[in-house]
Design an enzyme around this catalytic site. Structure first.
Site, PDB file in Angstrom:
ATOM      1  N   LYS A   1       0.813  -1.221   0.000  1.00 45.77           N
ATOM      2  CA  LYS A   1       0.000   0.000   0.000  1.00 45.77           C
ATOM      3  C   LYS A   1       0.844   1.268   0.000  1.00 45.77           C
ATOM      4  O   LYS A   1       0.439   2.299  -0.527  1.00 45.77           O
ATOM      5  CB  LYS A   1      -0.962  -0.025   1.188  1.00 45.77           C
ATOM      6  CG  LYS A   1      -2.056  -1.075   1.069  1.00 45.77           C
ATOM      7  CD  LYS A   1      -3.005  -1.007   2.243  1.00 45.77           C
ATOM      8  CE  LYS A   1      -4.158  -1.978   2.079  1.00 45.77           C
ATOM      9  NZ  LYS A   1      -3.730  -3.371   2.031  1.00 45.77           N
TER      10      LYS A   1
ATOM     11  N   GLU B   1      -3.114   6.959   7.138  1.00 50.28           N
ATOM     12  CA  GLU B   1      -3.605   7.970   6.214  1.00 50.28           C
ATOM     13  C   GLU B   1      -4.873   8.601   6.768  1.00 50.28           C
ATOM     14  O   GLU B   1      -5.487   8.083   7.716  1.00 50.28           O
ATOM     15  CB  GLU B   1      -3.864   7.361   4.834  1.00 50.28           C
ATOM     16  CG  GLU B   1      -4.902   6.262   4.811  1.00 50.28           C
ATOM     17  CD  GLU B   1      -4.964   5.537   3.478  1.00 50.28           C
ATOM     18  OE1 GLU B   1      -3.998   5.641   2.703  1.00 50.28           O
ATOM     19  OE2 GLU B   1      -5.978   4.884   3.213  1.00 50.28           O
TER      20      GLU B   1
ATOM     21  N   ASN C   1     -14.480  -3.103   8.650  1.00 50.29           N
ATOM     22  CA  ASN C   1     -13.797  -2.906   7.367  1.00 50.29           C
ATOM     23  C   ASN C   1     -13.916  -4.112   6.441  1.00 50.29           C
ATOM     24  O   ASN C   1     -13.168  -4.218   5.468  1.00 50.29           O
ATOM     25  CB  ASN C   1     -12.317  -2.564   7.585  1.00 50.29           C
ATOM     26  CG  ASN C   1     -12.137  -1.295   8.383  1.00 50.29           C
ATOM     27  OD1 ASN C   1     -12.723  -0.270   8.067  1.00 50.29           O
ATOM     28  ND2 ASN C   1     -11.350  -1.368   9.442  1.00 50.29           N
TER      29      ASN C   1
ATOM     30  N   GLU D   1      -9.738   0.114  -5.772  1.00 50.24           N
ATOM     31  CA  GLU D   1     -10.728   0.571  -4.800  1.00 50.24           C
ATOM     32  C   GLU D   1     -10.606   2.074  -4.566  1.00 50.24           C
ATOM     33  O   GLU D   1      -9.500   2.608  -4.478  1.00 50.24           O
ATOM     34  CB  GLU D   1     -10.563  -0.189  -3.482  1.00 50.24           C
ATOM     35  CG  GLU D   1     -10.739  -1.695  -3.647  1.00 50.24           C
ATOM     36  CD  GLU D   1     -10.856  -2.414  -2.316  1.00 50.24           C
ATOM     37  OE1 GLU D   1     -10.647  -1.759  -1.259  1.00 50.24           O
ATOM     38  OE2 GLU D   1     -11.149  -3.617  -2.321  1.00 50.24           O
TER      39      GLU D   1
ATOM     40  N   GLU E   1      -6.644   1.496  -2.683  1.00 46.42           N
ATOM     41  CA  GLU E   1      -5.684   0.412  -2.872  1.00 46.42           C
ATOM     42  C   GLU E   1      -6.081  -0.380  -4.110  1.00 46.42           C
ATOM     43  O   GLU E   1      -7.179  -0.216  -4.646  1.00 46.42           O
ATOM     44  CB  GLU E   1      -5.647  -0.525  -1.654  1.00 46.42           C
ATOM     45  CG  GLU E   1      -6.966  -1.239  -1.387  1.00 46.42           C
ATOM     46  CD  GLU E   1      -6.901  -2.130  -0.165  1.00 46.42           C
ATOM     47  OE1 GLU E   1      -5.791  -2.485   0.250  1.00 46.42           O
ATOM     48  OE2 GLU E   1      -7.970  -2.473   0.361  1.00 46.42           O
TER      49      GLU E   1
ATOM     50  N   ASN F   1      -6.348  -4.379  -5.384  1.00 43.86           N
ATOM     51  CA  ASN F   1      -6.294  -5.802  -5.058  1.00 43.86           C
ATOM     52  C   ASN F   1      -5.869  -6.557  -6.304  1.00 43.86           C
ATOM     53  O   ASN F   1      -6.605  -6.602  -7.295  1.00 43.86           O
ATOM     54  CB  ASN F   1      -7.649  -6.292  -4.558  1.00 43.86           C
ATOM     55  CG  ASN F   1      -7.981  -5.732  -3.189  1.00 43.86           C
ATOM     56  OD1 ASN F   1      -7.201  -5.853  -2.255  1.00 43.86           O
ATOM     57  ND2 ASN F   1      -9.128  -5.089  -3.074  1.00 43.86           N
TER      58      ASN F   1
ATOM     59  N   ARG G   1      -5.820  -9.470  -7.550  1.00 47.66           N
ATOM     60  CA  ARG G   1      -6.369 -10.821  -7.536  1.00 47.66           C
ATOM     61  C   ARG G   1      -7.830 -10.775  -7.961  1.00 47.66           C
ATOM     62  O   ARG G   1      -8.389  -9.696  -8.201  1.00 47.66           O
ATOM     63  CB  ARG G   1      -6.276 -11.410  -6.131  1.00 47.66           C
ATOM     64  CG  ARG G   1      -6.911 -10.487  -5.070  1.00 47.66           C
ATOM     65  CD  ARG G   1      -7.000 -11.138  -3.722  1.00 47.66           C
ATOM     66  NE  ARG G   1      -7.287 -10.195  -2.650  1.00 47.66           N
ATOM     67  CZ  ARG G   1      -8.479  -9.704  -2.351  1.00 47.66           C
ATOM     68  NH1 ARG G   1      -9.531 -10.045  -3.097  1.00 47.66           N
ATOM     69  NH2 ARG G   1      -8.650  -8.866  -1.350  1.00 47.66           N
TER      70      ARG G   1
END
Length: 733
Positions: free
Chosen positions: A179, A263, A298, A338, A351, A353, A355
């Site tokens: 990240k 962040e 989350n 995202e 971020e 992902n 996959r």
């Protein structure tokens, strides 16, 4: 020997997950595949599955892999195997010792055991998976999601052994999986990013200093994290200190990487992600967005595609930034970018992902693209035949993540146990169930508690939500606590229906936690009426006369029966029930309800017409005391139905006194004690952390509920506890 093994498997799995018929040797022979007669018995479901990939472009003469190993378990392993079977590709499953009889093992053409139950000794051991691929002759490995799916070392190791990794190249995984690095790349690629500290945060003191520099609230998150693990929101210094420690330990346990970043936390945003698909020839497209704002801890609970919030201009801008970022790192597979979107439709990169995403089915249903197939094509080296112009939005799709967890405890603490009854609602049109369990499966503490991804489809959002409501009403799960009550309540909740949702939705709508469905007057009357009709049938069934038919005996049963009915939260109701011509007439509170007599006491799902409206109930249990347990709108209600004389006697019964649990620190779920932070004789204040419990790789801090002295500590770090076990005992000063 083979016959004896078949007999043991049939005892363990009493029914087929697809057709719900008794498990037979034919099912074993076909290793979990649909037989021809099970296809016919559930033809509408199979037809829906066969027709969902209407836009999956490829050349008919393309050569596929001969054999693919799936380095995962559960529903995602089954999902990948299903596409392999559709394409004529042989599949290899890997499994831990406790997963030896899991559905993904039976569904695959071959299976290899790779170690004991803990993931650190099986699914996360790269050498064992590489050896399994070489041993079986698998040409490629699909990692699914989680486990090793975003591990650059795993992708590189496969390449070194001439095995194709069905996912992006290891360099792209490294750049986007980290990240900290991905944020730097995003800035260079001119992608909107969330303000924060550009680098790794080493200590708690550094975390507090950086958080104050950024300004509260902040998000503490694992650099290598995903799936909501290793993430905490901090509103002050105390939150930062505690959140940093727990997130760091969680990240170490889940990913083997405890680097942390901090962040700015954007309050009340929407969580919207863009599905991207890229090949090795420089082509990149986006397959629209998914709305993923309904979350707890989350982790996503309900997703839908498309988002009700985005207009075409915002969608296009987000899609262009997503593909721009993917191209910047040479991405070459399916992936997800995202974003957080604020109230002004400003969006910020969160971020990527690298996959296949858990919620990919809803994208597949509105675009007609088989993402697993396209990943296999890209891994084989073929260019995309899909262009951006081919990707539209057809209809609406909603996904509910059905978990084995208790929604009444923090919106979902994990539950374990055996699925002693399991029926998926696949008979309902436009429903897709992606699951890796079946009747008899065990939900354990070792793995994620997901049971199924329940997906609905409709021409519009209302139709998709209505279909989902019906499916949840028909979904039968016994043996573990599950989150269907919460899912069912959200799907019909007014604010959700209007599309007014943010990542704080659960806290806003249920500020005191989820308490179950609150019945209005009409709903309470309908539940009471059905309970009395069930009791009426029960009375008829229990009346036995030798050498006479039951129909003849009905003349001996009073045509009208009177009951006293008690529903939690409702005053006692007097009810009169009359039966005639396949219908019940129920009188209560000066009103009459007419119920169709279209069910028997052996039915688990009852669908009577009540005053012309079809209502759905699950009949869970009937007790000699007169209590009848139903699942109604997803929530379990126990209705007391007593005769007048019995009700008069019950008034003299003493009420049960609930024990005082304030002096106990109790395990809310099964798990592993990671640390105990108090000793006998210590003084603790209300809110002090007594211990940390890990369940399904999530760290949970258990707090003292009163100011007192520690009198007893029953467990130590490393011990396994069950739900309800007392870990620490307190005594008043």
């Amino acid at each position: 020997m083979i016959f004896q093994r078949c007999k043991s498997v049939i005892r363990l799995y009493p029914s087929c997950k697809f057709c719900h018929k008794p498990f037979s040797y034919k099912h074993l022979q076909l290793r979990g595949l649909h037989t021809s007669w099970s296809r016919l018995s559930n033809y509408s479901y199979q037809q829906f599955l066969d027709q969902q990939y209407w836009n999956d472009k490829h050349s008919k003469d393309e050569k596929n892999f001969d054999k693919v190993l799936i380095a995962n378990r559960g529903e995602i392993a089954c999902r990948v195997i299903n596409t392999c079977r559709r394409l004529g590709i042989k599949s290899v499953a890997v499994h831990s010792e406790v997963d030896s009889f899991a559905p993904h093992v039976k569904l695959a053409d071959e299976a290899v055991c790779i170690g004991p139950a803990p993931t650190s000794e099986s699914y996360l051991v790269m050498d064992k998976i590489v050896e399994a691929a070489k041993q079986t002759g698998a040409q490629a490995v699909h990692p699914g999601y989680g486990f090793l799916s975003e591990n650059m070392d795993f992708a590189a190791k496969l390449t070194e052994n001439d095995i194709v990794f069905v996912g992006p190249n290891s360099e792209a995984i490294h750049m986007m999986g980290d990240k900290i690095e991905s944020k730097r790349i995003g800035n260079k690629a001119k992608v909107n990013t969330v303000p924060g500290f550009d680098g790794e945060v080493p200590t708690e003191e550094d975390a507090i200093r950086i958080s104050n520099d950024i300004g509260y609230p902040v998000m503490i998150k694992a650099s290598a994290g995903g799936g909501g693990k290793g993430m905490r929101i901090a509103w002050n210094d105390d939150d930062t200190r505690k959140g940093f420690r727990l997130s760091k330990a969680e990240a170490k346990s889940s990913f083997g990487d405890d680097r942390m970043l901090i962040e700015k936390y954007i309050d009340n945003p929407r969580h919207i992600e863009l599905q991207v698909l890229c090949d090795k020839h420089g082509n990149a497209i986006y397959l629209n967005e998914r709305e993923c704002s309904i979350q707890r801890r989350n982790q996503k609970v309900i997703e839908e595609a498309p988002s009700v919030y985005l207009d075409e201009g915002t969608r296009r801008a987000m899609g262009l930034q997503a593909t721009q970022l993917a191209k910047a790192v040479g991405y070459d597979s399916a992936g997800t970018v995202e974003f957080l979107v604020d109230s002004q439709k400003n969006f910020y990169f969160l971020e990527m992902n690298t996959r296949l995403q858990v919620e990919h089915p809803i994208t597949e249903l509105i675009t007609g693209v088989d993402l697993v197939h396209q990943m296999l094509r890209v891994a084989k080296g073929y260019p995309l035949q899909l262009t951006q112009e081919d990707i539209g939005i057809k209809g609406w799709s909603v996904e509910c993540r059905v978990y084995a967890e208790d929604p009444y405890k923090g919106f979902g603490l994990p539950s374990v146990g055996r699925l002693n009854k399991y029926r998926e609602p696949t008979h309902i049109p436009n429903i897709r169930c992606d699951s890796g369990v079946e009747e008899g499966s065990e939900i354990s503490i070792y793995y994620d508690s997901m049971i199924c991804k329940l997906v609905s489809y409709g021409d519009d959002r209302k139709q998709a939500l209505d279909t989902m409501s019906k499916a949840l009403d028909h979904y039968e799960i016994r043996g573990v606590t599950h989150n269907i009550p919460l899912l069912r309540d959200i799907i019909e909740e007014e604010r959700f229906r209007s599309g007014d949702i943010t990542t704080n939705y659960l806290q806003d709508v249920y500020p005191d936690g989820f308490k179950g469905k609150k019945l209005n007057t009409q709903e309470s009357m309908r539940l009471a009426a059905l309970a009395c009709c069930v009791r009426y049938k029960q009375e008829l069934q229990s009346t036995l006369f030798l050498n006479q038919t039951r129909i003849a005996n009905q003349t001996r049963i009073p045509k009208m029966q009177s009951f006293k009915v008690k529903i939690p939260g409702v005053d006692e109701i007097s009810v009169d029930v009359t039966s005639a011509q396949n219908q019940f007439m129920v009188a209560m509170n000066g009103e009459q309800l007419n119920l169709s007599d279209n069910f028997s006491l052996s039915d688990s799902v009852l669908a009577p017409e009540i005053n012309g409206d079809t209502c759905y109930f699950q009949l869970l249990d009937r007790f000699p005391s007169g209590d009848i347990k139903f699942r109604y709108f997803g929530t379990v209600f126990t209705v007391s139905v007593l005769s007048d004389s019995f009700a008069a006697m019950m008034k003299h019964m003493p009420e049960k006194i609930e024990p005082d649990l304030s002096a106990l620190v109790i395990a809310p779920m099964p798990g592993l004690v990671k640390s105990v932070n108090v000793s006998v004789g210590d003084m603790v204040s209300e809110g002090n952390e007594a211990c940390v419990l890990e369940a399904m790789k999530m760290q949970n801090s258990l707090l003292a509920t009163k100011t007192a002295r520690v009198s007893k500590v029953n467990f130590k770090a490393g011990d396994t506890v069950g739900e309800g076990d007392v870990i620490v005992e307190l005594e008043d000063i």
